[in-house]
Design an enzyme around this catalytic site. Structure first.
Site, short mmCIF file in Angstrom:
data_model
loop_
_atom_site.label_atom_id
_atom_site.label_comp_id
_atom_site.label_asym_id
_atom_site.label_seq_id
_atom_site.Cartn_x
_atom_site.Cartn_y
_atom_site.Cartn_z
N LEU A 103 0.86 -1.17 0.00
CA LEU A 103 0.00 0.00 0.00
C LEU A 103 0.90 1.23 0.00
O LEU A 103 1.95 1.23 0.64
CB LEU A 103 -0.90 0.03 1.24
CG LEU A 103 -1.98 -1.06 1.35
CD1 LEU A 103 -2.75 -0.90 2.66
CD2 LEU A 103 -2.94 -1.00 0.17
N ASP A 104 0.50 2.27 -0.72
CA ASP A 104 1.28 3.50 -0.74
C ASP A 104 1.42 4.05 0.68
O ASP A 104 0.62 3.75 1.57
CB ASP A 104 0.61 4.55 -1.62
CG ASP A 104 0.65 4.19 -3.09
OD1 ASP A 104 1.46 3.32 -3.46
OD2 ASP A 104 -0.14 4.77 -3.86
N GLN A 105 2.42 4.89 0.87
CA GLN A 105 2.69 5.43 2.20
C GLN A 105 1.48 6.17 2.76
O GLN A 105 1.20 6.10 3.96
CB GLN A 105 3.90 6.37 2.16
CG GLN A 105 4.33 6.85 3.54
CD GLN A 105 5.62 7.65 3.51
OE1 GLN A 105 6.18 7.89 2.44
NE2 GLN A 105 6.12 8.05 4.65
#
Length: 236
Positions: A103-105
């Site tokens: 998952l993106d930051q």
């Protein structure tokens, strides 16, 4: 491990690399069992055997499986960087864990972590069509036509995307809306790309379900071990 397993499978389960690449490591003479270098496929091992890859011993670990409600600000990586702490830091475990996909930051929500390399490969390989459901706060309010676009393949930027469905959960203001979007792949920035493509950039993104597993009452930053029933279902 009660039954003997092929060396390449054991390497993949340890999360070192894929089974196919492990086979090539064996052929290239980079794998040893009990100190003896292998150059041919077919060798089977048990827990009593010591496997090393490029001189590094692979420990026989008990598999662990966790569900994390990933908070914003953490990266889905085994390494931390300045201003980029790793999700691994949130799990109290001595095992070498890795996230099942990424998952993106700035993305929150369901994230599985494990040291079971074989299961990770199964859940992240596109051919298995593992369902992922997201809630996305976006700019604007999609039309029926734009929502229909989220049910068919999209081709742009030299990539093909296969969203499964999209619907409006709530129009939060005159200029924003909350959508539920379902996909069955895990391409980088997939949700952000397809919503940008239909003209509704993502403001905030949250994954509410992955492979049939949802957060329940877990708060941001909290985690729990998966139940045996959940693990068995993931392995089916």
């Amino acid at each position: 491990m009660n039954e003997p397993q092929r060396v390449q499978k054991r390497i993949a389960q340890a999360g070192i690399t894929s089974r196919r690449k492990a086979e090539q490591l064996i052929i290239d003479g980079q794998v040893a069992v009990n100190g003896k270098t292998l150059t041919k496929l077919g060798r089977k091992v048990t827990d009593q055997d010591i496997i090393s890859v490029n001189g590094q011993i692979i420990n026989s670990e008990k598999f662990e499986y966790y569900l994390l409600n990933k908070p914003a600000g953490y990266v889905s990586s085994n390494k931390s960087y300045p201003n980029q702490p790793s999700v691994i830091e949130l799990i109290d475990s001595q095992s070498r864990l890795f996230s099942v996909g990424r998952l993106d930051q700035d993305t929150t929500g369901v994230l599985l972590l494990t040291n079971d390399g074989a299961l990770t490969q199964k859940l992240t390989h596109p051919k298995h069509r593992i369902k992922r459901i997201y809630e996305a706060l976006v700019k604007g309010v999609p039309t029926e036509s734009e929502l229909a676009d989220l049910t068919k393949p999209m081709r742009f930027d030299n990539e093909i995307f296969f969203p499964q469905s999209g619907k409006i959960i709530e129009q939060t203001s005159q200029t924003q809306s909350l959508l539920e979007v379902t996909v069955a792949e895990g391409k980088n920035h997939e949700i952000k790309k397809i919503l940008q493509h239909i003209g509704h950039p993502v403001i905030k993104l949250h994954r509410k379900m992955f492979a049939g597993i949802s957060l329940g009452r877990l708060k941001a930053g909290e985690y729990r071990a998966l139940t045996q029933k959940e693990i068995e279902k993931l392995k089916q």
